[in-house]
Design a protein around this motif. Structure first.
Motif, PDB file in Angstrom:
ATOM      1  N   LEU A 114       0.824  -1.212   0.000  1.00  7.34           N
ATOM      2  CA  LEU A 114       0.000   0.000   0.000  1.00  7.34           C
ATOM      3  C   LEU A 114       0.856   1.258   0.000  1.00  7.34           C
ATOM      4  O   LEU A 114       0.543   2.238  -0.653  1.00  7.34           O
ATOM      5  CB  LEU A 114      -0.902   0.013   1.242  1.00  7.34           C
ATOM      6  N   ARG A 115       1.953   1.201   0.766  1.00  5.34           N
ATOM      7  CA  ARG A 115       2.768   2.390   0.944  1.00  5.34           C
ATOM      8  C   ARG A 115       3.848   2.522  -0.129  1.00  5.34           C
ATOM      9  O   ARG A 115       3.941   3.566  -0.792  1.00  5.34           O
ATOM     10  CB  ARG A 115       3.403   2.328   2.331  1.00  5.34           C
ATOM     11  N   SER A 116       4.632   1.458  -0.304  1.00  3.70           N
ATOM     12  CA  SER A 116       5.825   1.589  -1.142  1.00  3.70           C
ATOM     13  C   SER A 116       5.625   1.165  -2.590  1.00  3.70           C
ATOM     14  O   SER A 116       6.156   1.807  -3.496  1.00  3.70           O
ATOM     15  CB  SER A 116       6.978   0.782  -0.531  1.00  3.70           C
ATOM     16  N   SER A 117       4.875   0.085  -2.812  1.00  2.00           N
ATOM     17  CA  SER A 117       4.714  -0.393  -4.193  1.00  2.00           C
ATOM     18  C   SER A 117       4.053   0.675  -5.059  1.00  2.00           C
ATOM     19  O   SER A 117       4.480   0.929  -6.186  1.00  2.00           O
ATOM     20  CB  SER A 117       3.880  -1.666  -4.221  1.00  2.00           C
ATOM     21  N   SER A 118       2.996   1.286  -4.507  1.00  2.00           N
ATOM     22  CA  SER A 118       2.299   2.320  -5.279  1.00  2.00           C
ATOM     23  C   SER A 118       3.237   3.507  -5.539  1.00  2.00           C
ATOM     24  O   SER A 118       3.242   4.085  -6.640  1.00  2.00           O
ATOM     25  CB  SER A 118       1.046   2.773  -4.531  1.00  2.00           C
ATOM     26  N   ALA A 119       4.040   3.842  -4.513  1.00  2.00           N
ATOM     27  CA  ALA A 119       4.977   4.967  -4.661  1.00  2.00           C
ATOM     28  C   ALA A 119       6.030   4.659  -5.726  1.00  2.00           C
ATOM     29  O   ALA A 119       6.339   5.509  -6.579  1.00  2.00           O
ATOM     30  CB  ALA A 119       5.651   5.238  -3.317  1.00  2.00           C
ATOM     31  N   ILE A 120       6.561   3.420  -5.686  1.00  2.00           N
ATOM     32  CA  ILE A 120       7.583   3.028  -6.671  1.00  2.00           C
ATOM     33  C   ILE A 120       6.997   3.054  -8.087  1.00  2.00           C
ATOM     34  O   ILE A 120       7.606   3.580  -9.022  1.00  2.00           O
ATOM     35  CB  ILE A 120       8.147   1.620  -6.329  1.00  2.00           C
ATOM     36  N   ASN A 121       5.787   2.509  -8.206  1.00  2.00           N
ATOM     37  CA  ASN A 121       5.117   2.481  -9.516  1.00  2.00           C
ATOM     38  C   ASN A 121       4.964   3.902 -10.068  1.00  2.00           C
ATOM     39  O   ASN A 121       5.291   4.186 -11.225  1.00  2.00           O
ATOM     40  CB  ASN A 121       3.753   1.804  -9.362  1.00  2.00           C
ATOM     41  N   THR A 122       4.474   4.792  -9.219  1.00  2.00           N
ATOM     42  CA  THR A 122       4.259   6.186  -9.639  1.00  2.00           C
ATOM     43  C   THR A 122       5.583   6.852 -10.016  1.00  2.00           C
ATOM     44  O   THR A 122       5.692   7.525 -11.051  1.00  2.00           O
ATOM     45  CB  THR A 122       3.589   6.992  -8.500  1.00  2.00           C
ATOM     46  N   GLU A 123       6.601   6.627  -9.179  1.00  2.00           N
ATOM     47  CA  GLU A 123       7.910   7.254  -9.389  1.00  2.00           C
ATOM     48  C   GLU A 123       8.492   6.837 -10.747  1.00  2.00           C
ATOM     49  O   GLU A 123       8.921   7.688 -11.538  1.00  2.00           O
ATOM     50  CB  GLU A 123       8.850   6.822  -8.251  1.00  2.00           C
ATOM     51  N   ILE A 124       8.472   5.537 -10.999  1.00  2.00           N
ATOM     52  CA  ILE A 124       9.050   5.033 -12.256  1.00  2.00           C
ATOM     53  C   ILE A 124       8.220   5.497 -13.456  1.00  2.00           C
ATOM     54  O   ILE A 124       8.771   5.885 -14.495  1.00  2.00           O
ATOM     55  CB  ILE A 124       9.155   3.476 -12.236  1.00  2.00           C
ATOM     56  N   ALA A 125       6.874   5.509 -13.286  1.00  2.00           N
ATOM     57  CA  ALA A 125       5.996   5.949 -14.371  1.00  2.00           C
ATOM     58  C   ALA A 125       6.249   7.422 -14.708  1.00  2.00           C
ATOM     59  O   ALA A 125       6.337   7.806 -15.895  1.00  2.00           O
ATOM     60  CB  ALA A 125       4.538   5.726 -13.977  1.00  2.00           C
TER      61      ALA A 125
END
Lengths: 262, 313
Positions: A114-125
């Motif tokens: 919930l916290r990091s995966s979504s953040a990583i996805n957004t960051e890379i996108a």
């Protein structure tokens, strides 16, 4: 009409196969770069520290609170149910299996996803849409070793450590509950739990945590790299990535459960 | 800032790993990984119910586990128990080992030691294990019941056979029902001959008319009862008149009561008056007697002026 439907199914299957193939190539490249001698470990370490900080350290207080609450309440419910059913003989096994092997990794993974995966996805996108990844490549910097590997290793390590911490803290808080409500002594409780923990349980916990940690970090990265170069495609990428993360968690759980039963 | 983050991350990792290692060591200590162990050998004819890691219990407490199970060349199952040194004191030469297979719960090996003063059990000895199988015991107990069930089932089979008495009885019952379905069938069966049945049928046929007559009589009777009711209980009936008469008599009685009370009062007054008359009469009597004595005196003294001299004797 029928032909159109079959074509639709065929198209869906080809799309999924292409996706699976691309993902497999991505994962293979990940491991190749990870174990490559040319990879600069110092750069990886620096990014890893930041990622561990965002994934684990910032989440730690909330995570510990959740561990204590769930551990206390859950073990209390299990204790009273098992006692009422006259299955006290299996109390230790039930607590260890449910708390340490099932709940620990699952809750940890869900919180981190919930916290990091979504953040990583957004960051890379965002980096992909802005052309930052292309810029890195044009400067001769390997985006895999600079961006992806540290994130995957950090998240996997965090899931492994935090799952174990969750299990330990939940079992400890369960002792407080069992001591105050059921008057079970510290020696009896520790013996009950310790005798129920086997090396196999520890191995299963480790494998599950590592697998889940790996998938909840590499899947969002992969989706981020596939984002179309439009800003409005970033939420779509995150949405798809998070859905796949959730599916991966369920698949890993089901596979390990099936393996355990076999 | 970056140094601060590095410190926090380092602290988190160090503390987490320390906690994990400490927990692992604690579990190992509790599981007697670092404790000296004693190994005892048991033998059994069958390895059924035996598993590696199975609990060894003394007085309901776990004192060890089964470490290994082997099948020897002679077909005997050898069981090796792993007992921590602190629990070895429960194992004596006279100790008995039982494999318990409870109906609910996992099987376990139970140690019983009748005499704790006996010599300690040697690790080289091999003791035969006995088996208590709750499931088989239950099956043994259930066997007679199952046999009874079997005989009941056989009986039912015999009863339901085509040639069975029950089937014949049912066939007969069917025949009777068929006969009953025919006209006069039941009556003929009950009376025994056709004439009586016919007579009964004739009577039964006449029954509706009788019933109608009875109904008419009852309705007439109802009219008579209604009239009688009106005469007795109606507004001008007997009962209201008697009620009025009774209330009148009651009123009269009340008046009579008052009259009697007055009479009693008059009588009382008269009684008082009579007493007064009695006193008056006495007074008159006294007055009369006074008057009489006065007259006497007067007579004695008369004539007052005639005798001036008194004759002396």
């Amino acid at each position: 009409m029928l032909r159109a439907k079959i074509e639709q199914v065929g198209g869906w299957a080809i799309e999924k196969w292409d996706f699976f193939k691309d993902f497999s190539i991505f994962v293979a490249r990940f491991f190749r770069v990870l174990f490559s001698k040319d990879t600069k470990k110092g750069v990886i370490l620096d990014v890893m520290v930041m990622q561990i900080y965002f994934t684990a350290v910032q989440l730690l207080a909330f995570f510990l609170m959740i561990s204590v609450i769930i551990g206390t309440v859950f073990i209390g419910v299990v204790l009273s149910t098992v006692k009422n059913l006259g299955l006290s003989e299996f109390l230790g096994d039930i607590i260890v299996v449910l708390v340490a092997l099932e709940m620990g990794p699952l809750i940890t993974v869900l919180l981190i996803a919930l916290r990091s995966s979504s953040a990583i996805n957004t960051e890379i996108a965002v980096m992909r849409v802005n052309g930052e990844i292309d810029s890195l490549i044009s400067y001769g910097i390997d985006e895999m070793s600079y961006l992806y590997i540290p994130r995957v290793i950090s998240v996997t390590l965090c899931v492994l450590v935090m799952s174990t911490l969750f299990s330990i803290i939940a079992l400890l808080s369960g002792f407080i509950f069992s001591f105050t409500i059921f008057d079970i002594s510290a020696a009896a409780y520790s013996e009950l739990i310790a005798n129920s923990i086997t090396l196999r349980d520890v191995g299963v916990l480790g494998i599950k945590s590592v697998l889940m940690g790996f998938f909840i970090s590499i899947i969002p990265i992969f989706y981020g790299t596939r984002t179309k170069r439009q800003f409005n495609m970033i939420p779509v990428s995150v949405l798809k990535g998070m859905m796949s993360v959730f599916s991966a968690i369920i698949i890993v759980e089901a596979l390990l459960l099936a393996l355990k039963l076999i | 800032m970056k140094g601060d983050i590095k410190f926090k991350v380092g602290l988190f990792l160090v503390l987490s790993f320390a906690m994990i290692i400490f927990s692992a060591i604690f579990v190992m200590v509790v599981k007697d990984v670092f404790t000296e162990h004693y190994y005892y050998n048991l033998s059994s004819d069958s390895g059924d119910g035996l598993t590696v890691g199975m609990s060894v219990q003394f007085s309901g407490f776990q004192v060890g586990r089964v470490e290994r199970i082997e099948l020897t060349e002679d077909g005997i199952v050898m069981i090796r128990l792993k007992i921590p040194s602190r629990h070895s004191k429960w194992f004596r030469k006279n100790s008995k080992f039982t494999l318990e297979k409870p109906f609910i719960g996992s099987p376990r090996i139970t140690v019983t030691t009748p005499n704790m003063q006996d010599e300690p059990l040697s690790e080289d000895e091999t003791i035969e294990i006995k088996t208590i199988d709750d499931i088989n015991e239950v099956i043994k107990k259930a066997q007679p019941i199952l046999e009874r069930f079997d005989s009941v089932a056989q009986n039912i089979e015999v009863m339901t056979d085509k040639e069975s008495k029950l089937n014949k009885a049912i066939e007969n019952a069917e025949k009777i029902m068929e006969d009953m379905a025919k006209s006069d069938g039941l009556l003929e069966m009950l009376t025994g001959d056709r004439q009586s049945a016919q007579a009964l049928i004739t009577t039964l046929r006449a029954l509706p008319e009788l019933v109608d007559e009875a109904k008419n009589t009852i309705s007439d009777l109802k009219v008579v009862i209604a009239e009688a009711k009106e005469q007795v209980f109606g507004e001008e009936g007997t009962v209201p008149s008697v009620n009025a008469l009774l209330s009148d008599v009651d009123l009269k009685f009340k008046e009579l009561d008052k009259l009697i009370e007055n009479l009693i009062e008059i009588s009382d007054d008269l009684k008082g008056g009579t007493k007064d008359i009695d006193v008056l009469r006495k007074e008159i009597d006294e007055a009369v007697s006074s008057a009489s004595s006065l007259i006497k005196d007067i007579r004695n003294n008369l004539p007052f002026e005639q005798k001036k001299e008194i004759k002396l004797p």
